[in-house]
Design a protein around this motif. Sequence first.
Motif, PDB file in Angstrom:
ATOM      1  N   THR A  66      13.341  39.218   1.510  1.00 46.47           N
ATOM      2  CA  THR A  66      12.787  39.560   2.833  1.00 46.47           C
ATOM      3  C   THR A  66      11.646  38.620   3.205  1.00 46.47           C
ATOM      4  OG1 THR A  66      13.363  41.888   2.438  1.00 46.47           O
ATOM      5  CG2 THR A  66      11.803  41.403   4.212  1.00 46.47           C
ATOM      6  N   LEU A  78      12.183  39.426  16.664  1.00 42.69           N
ATOM      7  CA  LEU A  78      12.899  40.651  16.318  1.00 42.69           C
ATOM      8  C   LEU A  78      13.254  40.678  14.829  1.00 42.69           C
ATOM      9  CD1 LEU A  78      15.235  41.052  19.424  1.00 42.69           C
ATOM     10  CD2 LEU A  78      13.163  42.359  18.882  1.00 42.69           C
ATOM     11  N   ASN A  79      13.696  39.519  14.346  1.00 42.50           N
ATOM     12  CA  ASN A  79      14.012  39.423  12.918  1.00 42.50           C
ATOM     13  C   ASN A  79      12.774  39.673  12.069  1.00 42.50           C
ATOM     14  OD1 ASN A  79      16.727  38.924  13.371  1.00 42.50           O
ATOM     15  ND2 ASN A  79      16.432  36.695  13.418  1.00 42.50           N
ATOM     16  N   GLN A 101      10.102  41.361  12.918  1.00 41.70           N
ATOM     17  CA  GLN A 101       9.739  42.784  13.006  1.00 41.70           C
ATOM     18  C   GLN A 101      10.671  43.652  12.146  1.00 41.70           C
ATOM     19  OE1 GLN A 101       9.809  43.621  17.172  1.00 41.70           O
ATOM     20  NE2 GLN A 101       7.862  42.540  17.611  1.00 41.70           N
ATOM     21  N   ARG A 102      11.943  43.300  12.206  1.00 44.05           N
ATOM     22  CA  ARG A 102      12.920  44.086  11.431  1.00 44.05           C
ATOM     23  C   ARG A 102      12.666  43.925   9.938  1.00 44.05           C
ATOM     24  NH1 ARG A 102      17.304  42.512   9.099  1.00 44.05           N
ATOM     25  NH2 ARG A 102      17.308  40.523  10.202  1.00 44.05           N
ATOM     26  N   MET A 103      12.438  42.652   9.526  1.00 40.31           N
ATOM     27  CA  MET A 103      12.222  42.445   8.096  1.00 40.31           C
ATOM     28  C   MET A 103      10.880  43.015   7.650  1.00 40.31           C
ATOM     29  SD  MET A 103      13.894  38.711   7.278  1.00 40.31           S
ATOM     30  CE  MET A 103      13.237  37.891   8.730  1.00 40.31           C
ATOM     31  N   ASN A 104       9.870  42.981   8.492  1.00 44.33           N
ATOM     32  CA  ASN A 104       8.588  43.579   8.161  1.00 44.33           C
ATOM     33  C   ASN A 104       8.729  45.103   8.038  1.00 44.33           C
ATOM     34  OD1 ASN A 104       5.649  43.356   7.739  1.00 44.33           O
ATOM     35  ND2 ASN A 104       5.532  44.497   9.666  1.00 44.33           N
ATOM     36  N   ALA A 105       9.540  45.650   8.946  1.00 40.98           N
ATOM     37  CA  ALA A 105       9.803  47.101   8.849  1.00 40.98           C
ATOM     38  C   ALA A 105      10.555  47.428   7.564  1.00 40.98           C
ATOM     39  CB  ALA A 105      10.591  47.564  10.072  1.00 40.98           C
ATOM     40  N   THR A 106      11.441  46.526   7.136  1.00 42.70           N
ATOM     41  CA  THR A 106      12.179  46.723   5.875  1.00 42.70           C
ATOM     42  C   THR A 106      11.213  46.762   4.695  1.00 42.70           C
ATOM     43  OG1 THR A 106      14.111  45.612   6.797  1.00 42.70           O
ATOM     44  CG2 THR A 106      13.962  45.765   4.384  1.00 42.70           C
ATOM     45  N   ALA A 123       2.714  43.902  11.265  1.00 45.07           N
ATOM     46  CA  ALA A 123       3.560  44.525  12.286  1.00 45.07           C
ATOM     47  C   ALA A 123       2.855  44.535  13.649  1.00 45.07           C
ATOM     48  CB  ALA A 123       3.913  45.942  11.849  1.00 45.07           C
ATOM     49  N   HIS A 146       5.130  39.296  20.343  1.00 47.22           N
ATOM     50  CA  HIS A 146       6.280  39.544  21.218  1.00 47.22           C
ATOM     51  C   HIS A 146       5.836  39.782  22.657  1.00 47.22           C
ATOM     52  CE1 HIS A 146      10.121  41.006  22.618  1.00 47.22           C
ATOM     53  NE2 HIS A 146       9.556  42.168  22.990  1.00 47.22           N
ATOM     54  N   ASP A 191      11.992  32.432   9.404  1.00 52.48           N
ATOM     55  CA  ASP A 191      11.895  32.762  10.840  1.00 52.48           C
ATOM     56  C   ASP A 191      10.570  32.281  11.434  1.00 52.48           C
ATOM     57  OD1 ASP A 191      14.390  33.868  11.103  1.00 52.48           O
ATOM     58  OD2 ASP A 191      13.731  35.892  10.552  1.00 52.48           O
TER      59      ASP A 191
END
Length: 439
Positions: free
Chosen positions: A141, A99-100, A102-107, A81, A88, A148
């Motif tokens: 994920t 963004l994808n 980061q979002r998937m890593n956050a998931t 992360a 970024h 990505d």
Amino acid sequence: MNLIISRRLLILSLLSMGLIFAVIFSLFRLHSHQTEVNKELQHIMQLQLNLDILRSHLWQFHEYEDQSGFEQAQRTQQALAEKLVLTHIQSDLQPLELLNLQRMNATIGALLEMNVASSRLGRSLEQPHAKSMLQARFNMTIQGMTEDLYRLHQKAINEAQRVTLQLLYLNGITLLIIAIVLAVFAYATLRRFKVGFTMLHHGMNDLAKGDLSSRLCPSQKDEFTQLAEYFNQMKGSLEKTTIKRDLLQYEVEQQTSQLRSQHMRLRFLAEHDDLTGLYNRRAFENQVKIALARDRRTDSMAGMLFIDLDKFKEINDTHGHDVGDFILTVTAERLKGLIRESDLLGRLGGDEFVVWLDLISKKEEVGNKAQGIMEALTQPIEYLGQPLAVGCSIGISIFPYDGKQFTELLKAADQAMYSAKPQQQSAYCFYRGQNLSET
């Protein structure tokens, strides 16, 4: 705009320096861009490596469900992360893939937290269906993040290619423009040099041929114009100096000619009679002495005629000195026409003339010459329409019979002339009364 050559050379130097700086700047930009691209690619590869490590830890956590596997997976997820945030911040690419990621890593992080929370509440994921669902969620994920990252990697490569080509085209066009301008200025300067040197070469050739009147006419104003002006000034000075030298030389030649003429005139007057132009006594004696030396070497005979005009004193006293001078001049001209080039003719003074007949073969030749001279001199001389009769008496001496020296021969001829005086008008005789003749 006409630039002088020094300014053109300055511009060429500046353009050359500009070309060097442009090349250095282009290489620096390419190197900087390549360095940034390498950093981005290495960063993406590091993200891929962290993602693979995360996949490995998740698998370990799924298989063993121990606290150690959970902590390793969580640390790897948090490290990923942080790197995604840095990516970024540093990257100039489109942030959609980031963004994808980061979002998937956050998931993934949220799933791990959910798993930990469930364990604390006493819930178990031992049911096969729940466990399979969690594993599938992790796999999907991770797969999405891998895709990505791949797209991010491709975009980085494409962007690097685009920027590289842009830099190459921009730098190439810049360098080409500078090189073209440099070549144009260099060619123009070279052409001007050729024109200037050709002009000076022609001027030098004309000067070498002695042409001092022509001038150089440059078509442009530059350093060669200044050289041409100096060259023209030099030729002008040389021309003036040459003219002065020629005038001085001409004046010297004129003065020398006048001095030579005066010298010859003085020498002529020193050796000749001023009225008749015949040898005077001294010059006649010198010439006869030279002839006597020659006659002695060759055993030749020679004769001397001593001529005295009759009635000259009477005519001179009656008609004046002008008439007397005229008679002497005419008599001298008649005598000149009667002797050979090898003979000598002189005036001793007054109405006395003397003739030296050189290289004779017999005595009769002297008598015949005396007879011819007497006939010529007894012819009347016409002055202002009035005939004047002038007779002559001639005395003859023969070398070597009547003497071997000039004074002896002159004395003998003089005495022979006085011997002819008592005779009738116009007579000649030999000394000692030999072969006496009268007319």
